[in-house]
Write a protein that holds these residues in place. Structure first.
Motif, mmCIF file in Angstrom:
data_model
loop_
_atom_site.group_PDB
_atom_site.id
_atom_site.type_symbol
_atom_site.label_atom_id
_atom_site.label_comp_id
_atom_site.label_asym_id
_atom_site.label_seq_id
_atom_site.Cartn_x
_atom_site.Cartn_y
_atom_site.Cartn_z
ATOM 1 N N LYS A 98 0.741 -1.266 0.003
ATOM 2 C CA LYS A 98 0.157 -0.027 0.021
ATOM 3 C C LYS A 98 0.916 1.302 -0.045
ATOM 4 O O LYS A 98 0.334 2.335 -0.361
ATOM 5 C CB LYS A 98 -1.072 -0.032 1.284
ATOM 6 C CG LYS A 98 -2.153 1.053 1.442
ATOM 7 C CD LYS A 98 -2.968 0.759 2.282
ATOM 8 C CE LYS A 98 -3.736 2.025 2.723
ATOM 9 N NZ LYS A 98 -4.810 2.364 1.803
ATOM 10 N N SER A 110 -8.136 0.036 3.297
ATOM 11 C CA SER A 110 -8.429 0.480 1.908
ATOM 12 C C SER A 110 -7.675 -0.288 0.984
ATOM 13 O O SER A 110 -6.326 0.094 1.131
ATOM 14 C CB SER A 110 -9.019 1.552 1.836
ATOM 15 O OG SER A 110 -8.295 2.396 2.147
ATOM 16 N N ASN A 149 -6.383 0.737 -1.893
ATOM 17 C CA ASN A 149 -5.673 1.921 -2.816
ATOM 18 C C ASN A 149 -4.399 1.761 -2.368
ATOM 19 O O ASN A 149 -3.916 1.808 -1.219
ATOM 20 C CB ASN A 149 -6.540 2.887 -2.721
ATOM 21 C CG ASN A 149 -6.424 3.595 -1.193
ATOM 22 O OD1 ASN A 149 -7.172 2.976 -0.480
ATOM 23 N ND2 ASN A 149 -5.814 4.533 -1.131
ATOM 24 N N SER A 151 -10.228 5.473 -2.437
ATOM 25 C CA SER A 151 -10.491 4.044 -2.067
ATOM 26 C C SER A 151 -11.182 3.360 -3.128
ATOM 27 O O SER A 151 -11.877 3.930 -3.830
ATOM 28 C CB SER A 151 -11.282 3.958 -0.814
ATOM 29 O OG SER A 151 -10.804 4.736 0.286
ATOM 30 N N GLU A 180 -15.557 4.349 3.256
ATOM 31 C CA GLU A 180 -15.133 3.554 4.474
ATOM 32 C C GLU A 180 -16.125 3.813 5.494
ATOM 33 O O GLU A 180 -16.726 4.640 5.682
ATOM 34 C CB GLU A 180 -13.881 4.020 4.739
ATOM 35 C CG GLU A 180 -12.829 4.087 3.481
ATOM 36 C CD GLU A 180 -12.735 5.557 2.830
ATOM 37 O OE1 GLU A 180 -13.782 6.122 3.092
ATOM 38 O OE2 GLU A 180 -11.955 5.766 2.366
HETATM 39 MG MG MG Z 1 -7.969 4.182 3.448
#
Ligand code: MG
Ligand code: TXA
Length: 344
Positions: A53, A140, A142, A148, A177
């Motif tokens: 990430k 998330s 992304n 996201s 989220e």
């Molecule tokens: Mg996030």
């Protein structure tokens, strides 16, 4: 590494459960946004999430569970209000920050003595947790800083080559989220607004629910004093500017600004019906839930269109709209213009 994209059939879910048990990272659907999941009790597996990430090590992860038993194995000193909220909102888009026991990998909570826990309602996420029998840490899915992901394609775009598998469970129903809360001296504090609203929390827990000071600052339109990269979240490549205006003022302001290619509106579907062009809609004016569902894919769409400057609607501070407004304010790094006298 080749990233496989598999439709979430029982066989694919079984494959994902095996990978998770072996300490790998898998992109998974939840009802809010796609998550980047790994075994929350395995330090190496959790570290792989941070690497894929590009996430700062000091930002803790949410742990996903499938039963109240799991909650009680991970958290301690659980207040009665947490049980009331679990009863009302779990499985669903609510994360509760609670003191943790010692069963989790230390990076999950980034050195804090608390952990964020959520029971997702998406059937694929739930059966995955049940099959591997593990709590799953999942931010998330992304790359840090970008919007996201609300579809498996979004995850593939960000994570190709970085993780072995993405499960496709369709577009996310909620699209934003989860609401993140913590408990302080009998009160509830909303750390991140979501579709479970302040009012709903207050009704269900029968206690005082406050927004964190930053949220109050946002509500009063006071930008934080130290803006910059720290607040750049959910951002497309374009510069985003929020326009605080009535319907007709918004349309005429954006039309005035659209003097060259690459200048787009991020607006309600009604604005497009009213004649706005070079525009991407993020839902209907009268349906905050549709705005929540569509916002992140609209931000990604603006990248695909090559937008360089985006003028966006500023949603209200009521109910679900506050969550949409919060994400947009961050995407815009708190830039807000007020073209004329706002007609209330
Ligand atoms: Mg996030
Ligand atoms: O809906 C969601 O919550 C999604 C899906 C995948 O479940 N997950 C998600 O995770 O949004 P992430 O990592 O992108 O956001 C987690 C948020 C961050 O703002 C983090 O700082 C906060 O929750 N958080 C996590 N643990 C915390 C803790 N112990 N104390 C305070 N904040 C915490």
């Amino acid at each position: 590494m080749q990233t496989q994209l598999l439709s979430a059939t029982p066989q694919a879910v079984h494959r994902a459960a095996q990978l998770l048990q072996n300490g790998e990272v898998v992109g998974i659907p939840t009802e809010t946004v796609y998550g980047l999941a790994a075994n929350a009790t395995n330090a190496e597996a959790v570290q792989r999430i941070f690497n894929a990430k590009g996430r700062p090590q000091d930002n803790p992860l949410i742990v996903h569970i499938a039963s109240m038993d799991m909650l009680e194995r991970l958290a301690k000193d659980i207040p009665p209000a947490a049980y009331k909220l679990a009863e009302k909102f779990w499985p669903g888009p609510l994360t509760m920050v609670l003191p943790h026991q010692d069963s989790l990998a230390p990076q999950v909570s980034a050195g804090l003595d608390t952990v964020g826990i959520r029971m997702p309602s998406h059937p694929v996420a739930r059966s995955l947790i049940e099959q591997c029998g593990l709590p799953l840490a999942a931010p998330s899915a992304n790359r840090s800083g970008s919007p996201s992901p609300t579809t498996a394609t979004h995850v593939m775009n960000d994570m190709q080559g970085l993780i072995p598998l993405v499960l496709d469970g369709g577009a996310c129903e909620v699209g934003l989220e989860s609401t993140v809360i913590c408990f302080t001296q009998g009160d509830i504090l909303v750390l991140r607004p979501g579709v479970v609203t302040q009012q709903q929390l207050a009704d269900a827990a029968a206690c005082n629910v406050q927004l964190v000071p930053q949220e109050q600052a946002i509500r009063q339109n006071i930008a934080p004093k130290s803006p910059g990269m720290k607040y750049r979240h959910y951002a497309p490549k374009a510069t985003v500017v929020l326009v605080d205006a009535s319907d007709s003022e918004f349309i005429s302001y954006v039309k005035q600004q659209q003097t060259q290619q690459g200048i787009y509106a991020l607006c309600y579907s009604e604005d497009i019906s009213a004649g706005l062009t070079q525009a991407v809609s993020f839902g209907s004016k009268n349906s905050p839930a549709s705005q929540a569902e569509q916002l992140f894919s609209a931000l990604r769409r603006l990248d695909e269109l090559g937008a360089s400057l985006v003028y966006a609607r500023l949603p209200s501070e009521n109910g679900i709209s506050l969550a949409v407004r919060n994400r947009l304010l961050r995407a815009a790094e708190f830039r807000v213009v007020r073209p004329q006298h706002k007609q209330k």
